[in-house]
Design an enzyme around this catalytic site. Sequence first.
Site, PDB file in Angstrom:
ATOM      1  N   ILE A 188      32.665  33.655  50.586  1.00 45.65           N
ATOM      2  CA  ILE A 188      33.085  33.752  51.993  1.00 45.65           C
ATOM      3  C   ILE A 188      33.715  35.108  52.285  1.00 45.65           C
ATOM      4  CG2 ILE A 188      35.355  32.732  51.519  1.00 45.65           C
ATOM      5  CD1 ILE A 188      35.033  31.130  54.121  1.00 45.65           C
ATOM      6  N   ASN A 222      40.712  40.694  39.976  1.00 46.07           N
ATOM      7  CA  ASN A 222      39.689  41.655  40.400  1.00 46.07           C
ATOM      8  C   ASN A 222      40.326  42.622  41.395  1.00 46.07           C
ATOM      9  OD1 ASN A 222      37.505  43.053  41.370  1.00 46.07           O
ATOM     10  ND2 ASN A 222      36.485  41.279  42.252  1.00 46.07           N
ATOM     11  N   GLY A 263      47.364  32.753  44.603  1.00 46.90           N
ATOM     12  CA  GLY A 263      46.501  32.985  45.767  1.00 46.90           C
ATOM     13  C   GLY A 263      46.912  34.198  46.567  1.00 46.90           C
ATOM     14  N   GLU A 307      45.927  34.501  51.969  1.00 48.93           N
ATOM     15  CA  GLU A 307      46.717  34.355  53.191  1.00 48.93           C
ATOM     16  C   GLU A 307      47.992  35.191  53.193  1.00 48.93           C
ATOM     17  OE1 GLU A 307      46.515  30.258  52.461  1.00 48.93           O
ATOM     18  OE2 GLU A 307      45.324  29.809  54.233  1.00 48.93           O
TER      19      GLU A 307
END
Lengths: 156, 706
Positions: free
Chosen positions: B456, B596, B667, B670
Amino acid sequence: MNQDTRLSLTVNGEEREIEIDPRATLVDALRDRVGLTGTKKGCDRGECGACTVLVDGRRVLSCLTLAVTVGGAEITTIEGLAGEDGEPHPVQRAFLESDAFQCGFCTPGQVLSAVGCIAEGHAGSPDEIREWMSGNLCRCAAYPQIVAAVSKAAVR
Amino acid sequence: MTTEGLVRPDGPAKLTGAARYAADVPAESALAAALVSATVPNGRLAELDAAEARDCPGVAAVLTRADLPTLAELPSPPLGYPALPLQAEEIHYEGEPIAIVLAETLEQAQYAASRVRATYTGVREPIAFGEAEDVVPHSGHVLGGTDEEKGDAGAGLAEAHVTVTATYTTADRHHSPIEPSATLAWWEGEQLVLHSSVQSVAVAQQTMAALFSLPPEHVRVVCPFTGGGFGAKGYVWPHLPLAAAAAKVSGRPVRLVMTRAQMFTLSGHQPATRQTVSLGATRDGRLTALRHDSVNASGRAVDYLENTTHSSTWLYASPAIETRMRVQRVDRPGPTPMRAPHEGPGMFALESAMDELAYELGIDPVELRLRNEPDVDPMTGLPFSSRRLVECLREGAERFGWAERSPEPRSMREGNDLVGWGVAAATMDTFRAPSSAKVRIGADGRIVVETGMQEIGTGLPAMVQAVVAETLGCDPGDVEVRHGDSGFPPHAGTMGSMSAMGLGSAVQAAAREVLAKLDGRQGQPLAGLLAESGLTELEAEGRWSPEEDALAAGRSARYSMHTYGAIFAEVRVDADFGVVRLSRAVTRYAAGRILNPLAAHSQLTGGFAWGYGQALLEHSDVDPVLGRFVSKNLAGYLLPANADLPDLDAAFVEDDDRFANPLGAKGIGELGAVGVAAAIANAVFHATGRRVRNLPIRLATVLSEP
Ligand code: FES
Ligand code: FES
């Protein structure tokens, strides 16, 4: 309002005969009739730039262009940008190296817009690129990387 | 690690037009669908006149409620909005589909859809946000508690030497991915095939199976590429069931592509919030109390909650903390999480209030934050799994040149520009979800990974390559990643900033198992190992899920587990016209180990742009009379464009969180969008002396008297 007309379109150097609804826009003609789905439709009303293609070398919003009006023109889409040997276009290469895309949906439009931007002589500085690439929205906001890629491709 | 500078393996397909998104999938004999939508915000459908539309050239059918199967009832989530269209006469929100036109071509379908006439009854004046009662939400959108309390906030405020109390608002905003949602559906007997633009083929598969009362294995969902989602494609929105139902009724494949206008009503939005923050502190800047109340708009049939106050329970040391969240059920389409949900709107309020407190106290805003750094989670007393906020603040300040700042508002004028420097902290909760992946090695040593994940834009295929390369000691280029099919091992979804943790850990487990089966060591040539074992192919499936006692959404029960960041922004405000330009920014983040670097950096600069949009551009206004979003297009709803963004210096500080998952990653999807709006608003205050408490920051507010 269902009188399809015959239209001959030159897409990526290849001439194609299609049957087309006169109401069809160039983006829908390319996608639905010619079968080239690389050109994306993001808004269908000239706001996002995702549908950008080159018509006779100039960047054009294909969602605001009726297909029947470009019968005689040379149309270049993302599928036709690579060299004959399949060698990627310098802009495509620069986009890959600079990570100038994320989801990839605005990308065909960005790439063609970048080709146009460079050809117009509007890629002289990062600020100039930012300005002249602002017609192509990228919600992933790969903008800094796009500027880097266009700068890189412009000097190649 | 061999991943420094790793380019995206999905790049060539995306850069040549070969990548197929949902609307691009060819299907012989597919009918084009166009939706007819309700033009009123409530009431009932009285009559639908489709006679003229049915007679239009090319039209195969006009489907109304009577034509569609009755679907099972499900809550939100997994549905975006719990009441599905065309299941009742009641109108739940403006824009709700009331008929589906199917035709041979898109032009024919769209034209015929414009010929359908509808009349409504019982339409009453819409109720707007601010006019309804604040209620305690009841739904799966509530994470943890709506009300949390520790100590006595009232007493803490009474004892404080200095207090600030202020109310902040954030606007209704729309995700606006450049790819409109789309579904191509067809049936093969009892088998349903869906090519759909989603953030989770697994959620779509399970939900569609439940709606149509099918076993999940009878539903296949394919979505290798999603053209951006940001939350708008996380849950199941009407295009999926409507395309499937239309295909069932018509007996032909149906392609339903949302128009841009429909994206404003049929794929959620980030609802407006109103938040009040009270802070009390001693003269030397130690908090004595923190109170954070919040209410957000939601739909009439759905309690979507922005969990805005959670970060107020873990960010700063305070002996008393009290938080409370409510919703208002008003006339509007359903809201849904949007990059960044919860902390996105919530941290604007908290971090603006911290800035106000810094000025009241006369303490530098960076220093104030450092003085309130907690040792353990202030609300729960749990240890932090990793917390490097201090490093983010210090490194960011250093890089930005914060020490040169003169604290007085309006004191850094350059010509006609009022220059302002602002800071804010960022933090995001750590959601985690199960994931699985298959790793297969062929005789030639090539490695194939299969996962249900969809690409995505977050760079997951490259992340998978990086993890396999690291585990097996091979070249990332030897790894082919196949993704986005419900037939592959399930991945929870590309949402909630969870994928690197879940998928990365699952891939690592599978790769390790392959190595163990071969009795091999990292770095040994795989083809050779395989041959030695007399095998031509070897595969292993890896799984990962959060520990068993994890809370809802995979939040840790044992650790206070979050990501952190610090945002430093410089604005230049035109002294005469109040135009705010962001001239430069420095951001530093701590988000576990970075798998990454190239794609991670792009995630952060992308996230920053979302914060910029929240601060200065994005607002969807609801018409108070018509009860509808006013500008359902990208000309009226402004997104950041290339020329909006300044020079941005974004980077990570060293971090590693082995309590979150075996990879130590967290994460980042966001986090980058959090805190930016507060940093910009704080910079605007420093530049102008005008405190802006309502987003987006508007010229009129900046120009008005403080
Ligand atoms: S699709 Fe043509 S400009 Fe958006
Ligand atoms: S790469 Fe996703 S919109 Fe530009």
